[in-house]
Design a protein around this motif. Structure first.
Motif, short mmCIF file in Angstrom:
data_model
loop_
_atom_site.label_atom_id
_atom_site.label_comp_id
_atom_site.label_asym_id
_atom_site.label_seq_id
_atom_site.Cartn_x
_atom_site.Cartn_y
_atom_site.Cartn_z
N TYR A 132 0.85 -1.19 0.00
CA TYR A 132 0.00 0.00 0.00
C TYR A 132 0.89 1.24 0.00
O TYR A 132 2.08 1.19 0.30
CB TYR A 132 -0.91 0.02 1.23
CG TYR A 132 -0.17 0.00 2.54
CD1 TYR A 132 0.22 1.18 3.17
CD2 TYR A 132 0.18 -1.21 3.15
CE1 TYR A 132 0.92 1.17 4.36
CE2 TYR A 132 0.88 -1.23 4.34
CZ TYR A 132 1.26 -0.04 4.94
OH TYR A 132 1.97 -0.06 6.11
N CYS A 191 -3.96 -0.72 -1.60
CA CYS A 191 -4.62 0.49 -1.12
C CYS A 191 -3.72 1.70 -1.24
O CYS A 191 -2.49 1.59 -1.23
CB CYS A 191 -4.98 0.34 0.37
SG CYS A 191 -6.29 -0.83 0.71
N PHE A 238 -3.71 5.40 0.98
CA PHE A 238 -4.34 6.01 2.15
C PHE A 238 -4.15 7.53 2.15
O PHE A 238 -3.04 8.03 2.02
CB PHE A 238 -3.72 5.46 3.43
CG PHE A 238 -4.08 4.02 3.72
CD1 PHE A 238 -5.32 3.69 4.26
CD2 PHE A 238 -3.17 3.00 3.47
CE1 PHE A 238 -5.65 2.37 4.53
CE2 PHE A 238 -3.49 1.67 3.75
CZ PHE A 238 -4.73 1.36 4.28
N ARG A 293 -7.81 0.24 -3.88
CA ARG A 293 -8.81 0.82 -2.99
C ARG A 293 -8.24 2.05 -2.28
O ARG A 293 -7.03 2.16 -2.11
CB ARG A 293 -9.26 -0.22 -1.96
CG ARG A 293 -10.00 -1.41 -2.56
CD ARG A 293 -10.46 -2.37 -1.50
NE ARG A 293 -9.36 -3.06 -0.84
CZ ARG A 293 -8.78 -4.18 -1.32
NH1 ARG A 293 -9.21 -4.72 -2.45
NH2 ARG A 293 -7.79 -4.74 -0.67
N GLY A 347 -8.31 4.40 1.20
CA GLY A 347 -8.67 4.43 2.61
C GLY A 347 -8.18 5.71 3.25
O GLY A 347 -7.58 6.56 2.59
N THR A 348 -8.42 5.86 4.55
CA THR A 348 -7.96 7.03 5.30
C THR A 348 -7.31 6.57 6.59
O THR A 348 -7.85 5.73 7.31
CB THR A 348 -9.14 7.96 5.63
OG1 THR A 348 -9.76 8.39 4.42
CG2 THR A 348 -8.67 9.19 6.40
N GLN A 352 -8.42 1.07 10.57
CA GLN A 352 -8.33 1.82 9.32
C GLN A 352 -7.46 1.08 8.30
O GLN A 352 -7.76 1.06 7.10
CB GLN A 352 -7.78 3.22 9.61
CG GLN A 352 -8.74 4.11 10.40
CD GLN A 352 -8.04 5.25 11.12
OE1 GLN A 352 -6.88 5.59 10.83
NE2 GLN A 352 -8.72 5.85 12.07
N TYR A 353 -6.38 0.48 8.78
CA TYR A 353 -5.54 -0.32 7.88
C TYR A 353 -6.30 -1.53 7.35
O TYR A 353 -6.33 -1.78 6.14
CB TYR A 353 -4.29 -0.82 8.63
CG TYR A 353 -3.10 0.11 8.59
CD1 TYR A 353 -2.25 0.16 7.50
CD2 TYR A 353 -2.81 0.93 9.68
CE1 TYR A 353 -1.15 1.00 7.47
CE2 TYR A 353 -1.70 1.77 9.67
CZ TYR A 353 -0.88 1.81 8.55
OH TYR A 353 0.22 2.64 8.53
N CYS A 358 -9.29 -1.26 4.66
CA CYS A 358 -8.93 -1.07 3.26
C CYS A 358 -8.15 -2.28 2.71
O CYS A 358 -8.44 -2.77 1.62
CB CYS A 358 -8.09 0.19 3.10
SG CYS A 358 -7.83 0.68 1.37
N GLY A 387 -10.26 -5.20 2.13
CA GLY A 387 -11.32 -4.95 1.15
C GLY A 387 -12.71 -5.04 1.72
O GLY A 387 -13.67 -5.27 1.02
#
Length: 314
Positions: A207, A256, A258, A278, A280-281, A306-307, A310, A313
């Motif tokens: 990621y 991902c 982020f 994907r 994420g935040t 949060q990890y 994302c 999935g």
């Protein structure tokens, strides 16, 4: 005459009593919220903990207001990472006595655990990025990554150091402070195991993070980042850097990318558009967490969630 003497004695006793109350009230002021999580756990039920930076502000470029300077001056204990991270605090903190300040990155127990900043190893930027990269590196607070609150190990050492300072300031509160430290260490050990178990299934999944802040957390839990968009969130990455990231996303090397709550650059959406990656935040400052005795544990578990949200999935 006796009545007047009695009044004088009573007023003197009241003055002494109020003075004792003022001495016992040792407000703790921290630079950023995650340090407030640790401090509020140790100070729980003993004294107040306040945070200088409001939610949404960046520790990288905050400008102190006159009211902030006064809070630093009035605090019995100021807790910060140190002058290389919060340069904006250096002058007012330097005016405080040694007993009233605590720079966590300068603790002898913490120094051996400091990680080098990733920018020291980023040699893949093109020449068109040289100027931005230089500003990035200059911004990154010297040679070390100082986002130390993301290390559970350094968080424990920070709690021990805060406890020691508060005991020195408030020896009459030692029993309560001792109990708070013991509870923090036990809760941290339990939470650390839970987070490790939660993150175990996503080890090995690549990621990108928006900015270079997560090294301690990633190293501690064995995560595998491919890199970061920028070191300084205020500086957009150059075109060649973005092309390199885009190429890796297209080749499906990343699951991902982020963003962060306080920095939502359109550049991330643009780079990820048209790929299967994907978005994420990650919130490295725990903006949604309220200060309290369990807040650092909530911060760690929130970040882990949060990890995984994302990378799995979900």
């Amino acid at each position: 005459m006796l009545h007047k003497k009695t009044l004088l004695c009573a007023s003197g006793a009241l003055a002494l009593w109020f003075g004792a109350v003022n001495v016992a009230k040792a407000d703790v002021v921290t630079s950023i919220k995650p340090l407030g999580f640790i401090a509020s756990a140790i100070a729980d039920g003993v004294t107040d903990t306040q945070v200088l930076l409001p939610d949404g502000a960046s520790e990288h470029d905050y400008a102190l207001r006159p009211s902030d300077v006064k809070r630093i001056q009035d605090a019995d204990l100021v807790v910060w990472v140190g002058p290389e991270m919060e340069a904006f605090m250096q002058k007012p903190v330097a005016r405080r006595a040694e007993q009233n300040r605590l720079a966590l990155s300068q603790l002898s127990e913490v120094k051996p655990l400091l990680m080098k900043g990733d920018h020291d190893h980023d040699h893949d930027h093109g020449s068109d990025d040289h100027h931005a990269e230089k500003r990035d590196g200059d911004h990154h607070h010297g040679e070390n990554n100082l986002h130390i609150w993301l290390s559970p190990e350094i968080a424990r050492l920070s709690a021990v150091a805060i406890h020691k300072k508060l005991v020195e300031l408030m020896p009459e509160k030692r029993d309560e402070l001792d109990a708070n430290l013991q509870r923090f260490e036990a809760n941290l050990a339990r939470t650390d195991k839970q987070v490790a178990n939660e993150l175990s299934p996503v080890k090995g999944k690549g990621y990108y993070v928006f900015h270079d802040a997560y090294g301690y957390f990633e190293k501690h839990y064995g995560l595998t980042p491919l890199g970061h968009f920028t070191v300084n969130p205020e500086i957009q990455p150059g075109a060649q850097r973005l092309h390199q990231i885009r190429t890796q996303l297209v080749e499906h090397k990343a699951e991902c990318v982020f963003a962060e709550p306080q920095f939502r650059p359109a550049v991330i959406e643009a780079v990820a558009r048209g790929t299967r990656v994907r978005m994420g935040t990650l919130d490295p400052l725990g903006t949604a967490v309220q200060l309290g005795k369990e807040s650092y544990m909530q911060f760690l578990t929130g970040l882990a969630g949060q990890y995984t949200a994302c990378l799995k999935g979900d």
